[in-house]
Motif scaffolding. Structure first.
Motif, PDB file in Angstrom:
ATOM      1  N   ASP A  36       2.874  -4.092   1.733  1.00 49.42           N
ATOM      2  CA  ASP A  36       2.319  -3.171   0.751  1.00 49.42           C
ATOM      3  C   ASP A  36       1.573  -2.078   1.506  1.00 49.42           C
ATOM      4  O   ASP A  36       0.707  -2.368   2.333  1.00 49.42           O
ATOM      5  N   TRP A  37       1.913  -0.841   1.210  1.00 47.70           N
ATOM      6  CA  TRP A  37       1.363   0.311   1.912  1.00 47.70           C
ATOM      7  C   TRP A  37       0.688   1.259   0.930  1.00 47.70           C
ATOM      8  O   TRP A  37       1.279   1.618  -0.094  1.00 47.70           O
ATOM      9  N   LEU A  38      -0.526   1.689   1.264  1.00 50.50           N
ATOM     10  CA  LEU A  38      -1.166   2.764   0.519  1.00 50.50           C
ATOM     11  C   LEU A  38      -0.716   4.088   1.114  1.00 50.50           C
ATOM     12  O   LEU A  38      -0.749   4.271   2.339  1.00 50.50           O
ATOM     13  N   ALA A  39      -0.300   4.995   0.247  1.00 48.89           N
ATOM     14  CA  ALA A  39       0.008   6.355   0.668  1.00 48.89           C
ATOM     15  C   ALA A  39      -1.283   7.159   0.564  1.00 48.89           C
ATOM     16  O   ALA A  39      -1.971   7.110  -0.460  1.00 48.89           O
ATOM     17  N   ASP A  74      -9.824  -5.458   0.462  1.00 51.68           N
ATOM     18  CA  ASP A  74     -10.817  -4.517  -0.065  1.00 51.68           C
ATOM     19  C   ASP A  74     -10.189  -3.459  -0.980  1.00 51.68           C
ATOM     20  O   ASP A  74     -10.902  -2.787  -1.728  1.00 51.68           O
ATOM     21  N   ASP A  75      -8.861  -3.318  -0.934  1.00 50.51           N
ATOM     22  CA  ASP A  75      -8.161  -2.356  -1.795  1.00 50.51           C
ATOM     23  C   ASP A  75      -7.843  -2.919  -3.178  1.00 50.51           C
ATOM     24  O   ASP A  75      -7.392  -2.170  -4.051  1.00 50.51           O
ATOM     25  N   PHE A  76      -8.067  -4.201  -3.390  1.00 53.61           N
ATOM     26  CA  PHE A  76      -7.658  -4.811  -4.655  1.00 53.61           C
ATOM     27  C   PHE A  76      -8.308  -4.165  -5.880  1.00 53.61           C
ATOM     28  O   PHE A  76      -7.625  -3.989  -6.903  1.00 53.61           O
ATOM     29  N   GLU A  92      -7.164  -0.933 -10.760  1.00 53.94           N
ATOM     30  CA  GLU A  92      -7.304   0.303 -11.539  1.00 53.94           C
ATOM     31  C   GLU A  92      -5.949   0.988 -11.694  1.00 53.94           C
ATOM     32  O   GLU A  92      -5.564   1.420 -12.781  1.00 53.94           O
ATOM     33  N   TRP A  93      -5.217   1.105 -10.586  1.00 50.39           N
ATOM     34  CA  TRP A  93      -3.922   1.778 -10.633  1.00 50.39           C
ATOM     35  C   TRP A  93      -2.918   1.050 -11.523  1.00 50.39           C
ATOM     36  O   TRP A  93      -2.184   1.673 -12.282  1.00 50.39           O
TER      37      TRP A  93
END
Length: 182
Positions: free
Chosen positions: A54-57, A11-13, A18-19
């Motif tokens: 892979d980690w979101l900060a 769901d973060d893709f 965008e990033w």
């Protein structure tokens, strides 16, 4: 403001897409910015089918950056060329990272993000003796953030650049587990 972490999920893709299209991220990460490319590059990790993580900060629950964490032992195609430049001990880890929003850069957030993941890495990987990060020599912001987070430059040498427009020269930083810098 506290930095917390959450593993990247599918769901973060759209956020990653965008990033990765942001100019400074695109410059140094050199990823394709299509939905298919993001699925290809991050899907296996998000599903737990690849050893890297892979980690979101998150800053107060809002995502602002990404760190990829991996063990060199899982990726000999990266470990072996690096080992020609510097020692890569058994159990050594590596990080790759970016702060996504240009409005958040230059405020020390990248340093805090790196330091926070270092602390988490020591807990999650108790056998890891060190973290080694090769950086394209031209990416001064990246290697300065490592220095401010307590890493020491241990080597320089040629490695395959992430972006083909860059020369092969990389600077290599290392932080040992029992360093007093962090």
């Amino acid at each position: 403001m506290t930095i917390t972490w959450r593993r990247v999920v599918e769901d973060d893709f759209p956020l990653l897409l965008e990033w990765l299209a942001e100019p400074l991220v695109k410059r140094w990460w050199n990823h394709e910015t299509t939905a298919e490319a993001v699925e290809h590059d991050f899907g296996a990790s998000a599903r737990g089918q690849e050893p890297n993580q892979d980690w979101l900060a998150l800053l107060d629950d809002d995502p602002f950056g990404l760190i990829q964490r991996s063990a060199f032992a899982d990726y000999p195609e990266f470990r072996d060329p690096l080992a020609r430049i510097t020692e890569v001990p058994t159990g050594a880890m590596s990080l790759d990272y970016f702060v996504a929003a240009s409005t958040l850069r230059g405020q020390g957030l990248g340093v805090r993000m790196i330091s926070s993941m270092v602390t988490r890495t020591w807990v999650d990987h108790p056998g890891a003796p060190c973290i080694i990060v090769p950086v394209a020599a031209g990416n001064r912001r990246s290697w300065r953030a490592l220095e401010k987070a307590g890493f020491t430059r241990v080597a320089e040498g040629d490695l395959e650049p992430d972006n083909p427009i860059d020369p092969p020269l990389h600077v290599v930083y290392r932080l040992d587990r029992f360093s007093t810098s962090t």
